[in-house]
Structure formats: structure tokens, C-alpha cells
Design a protein around this motif. Structure first.
Motif, PDB file in Angstrom:
ATOM      1  N   ARG A  37       0.853  -1.185   0.000  1.00  0.00           N
ATOM      2  CA  ARG A  37       0.000   0.000   0.000  1.00  0.00           C
ATOM      3  C   ARG A  37       0.888   1.234   0.000  1.00  0.00           C
ATOM      4  N   PRO A  55      -4.286   6.477   0.897  1.00  0.00           N
ATOM      5  CA  PRO A  55      -3.699   5.518  -0.037  1.00  0.00           C
ATOM      6  C   PRO A  55      -3.640   6.101  -1.448  1.00  0.00           C
ATOM      7  N   TYR A 109       4.278  -0.257  -7.044  1.00  0.00           N
ATOM      8  CA  TYR A 109       3.347  -1.381  -6.972  1.00  0.00           C
ATOM      9  C   TYR A 109       3.895  -2.629  -7.628  1.00  0.00           C
TER      10      TYR A 109
END
Length: 167
Positions: A2, A29, A126
Motif C-alpha cells: 500500500r 492511499p 506497486y
């Protein structure tokens, strides 16, 4: 993994300047980022995404500047990254006033930083949990080691540790 807004804004290579948003807002986030210059850009930006804009359509229209913040917040946009140096020298006052009133995070992107670099950073974060963990570890180590250079290193170290662990 995250990614948070704080991690994006604190990325040193970009030199981003937070103009509004409390420490709590920095925990938002971040799922991605998009460059949007169209009418109604908040409708084109996904929830938890950072909207990157130079504000082409906002010039000379304080009401539209305020509306951008109101609608972005309502749609769940993570933050507004405002590119300065092309259309505006700095983030417009009306936009910032609305952002302050709503605790909506706005950061300035220097002219020299292409939006695509911010987008790529978020995407890389990510794609690689190991990369992100390593960066976080190094950042924590640097923060703790920085306490050793202060006049009261023990107190500074304890203070920094307390901040990190939420104590």
C-alpha cells in the motif's frame, strides 16, 4: 503493498512541495496517478488516484479552481498535484483556500519534473514490493541516523522512534 501520499510527496527526486493537507491527509492511499487537463477532470480521475494538472482550464476562474477541489474530494481523489511554471507560477490562491478548508492535499510539481516520472514512480512502487520495502528501510535508517547530528542526539533519536512507531 500500500503506497501512501506521504511516500509520494517525500520522494526526494521530485522536489514536490506540499501546499495543503494535514499529516492525517498524508496517510491517504495512492492507487495511481493520472494527468488530466480536460473539462471536469475529477470525473476522469479514479478513486485513490492523484490528479496531476497544470491548470490550463483554471486560469482566471477562481470559482472553477474551488470547484475542482470540492468535486475531487467528493469523488475520492487522493490528492491534486499542481504543475507550476507553465500556466501558473504557483498554485492558485482560490484552489488552495478551498483545499485548506477541506484538508484536501495539494502539492506543487516543479516545472522540471515531468508528470510521467511521478506516474512511473507510483507504478514501479506497486510492481516491486521488495523495492518499496528497501526504500522504506533506508528512509527509516536515514531518519534515525540524522538524530545523531542534533545537539541532543538521545532525545532526538527517542523522538524520531516514537514518531515512527506511533508512540
Amino acid at each position: 503493498m500500500r503506497l501512501t501520499l506521504a511516500e509520494v510527496v517525500s520522494e526526494e527526486e521530485f522536489g514536490l512541495v506540499l501546499r495543503s493537507g494535514s499529516p492525517a491527509a498524508l496517510t491517504r492511499p495512492v492507487a495511481g496517478a493520472e494527468t488530466v487537463e480536460a473539462d471536469r477532470p475529477e470525473e476522469l480521475t479514479a478513486r485513490d488516484y492523484i490528479m496531476l494538472t497544470t491548470g490550463v482550464r483554471l486560469r482566471g476562474n477562481p470559482e472553477l479552481q474551488r470547484q475542482l477541489v470540492v468535486e475531487s474530494e467528493a469523488r475520492g481523489v487522493a490528492a491534486l498535484g499542481f504543475g507550476v511554471g507553465l500556466v501558473f507560477r504557483s498554485t492558485p490562491r482560490a484552489l488552495l483556500e478551498e483545499a485548506w478548508a477541506r484538508d484536501f492535499p495539494v502539492f506543487e510539481v516543479p516545472f522540471e519534473v515531468p508528470f510521467r516520472d511521478i506516474i512511473a514512480f507510483i507504478n514501479r512502487s506497486y510492481l516491486s514490493d521488495d523495492f518499496s520495502s528497501l526504500k522504506r528501510t533506508v528512509a527509516l535508517q536515514n531518519a534515525l541516523l540524522g538524530a545523531m547530528g542534533e545537539s541532543g542526539p538521545e532525545e532526538a533519536l527517542v523522538g524520531r522512534l516514537a514518531t515512527i512507531v506511533g508512540g
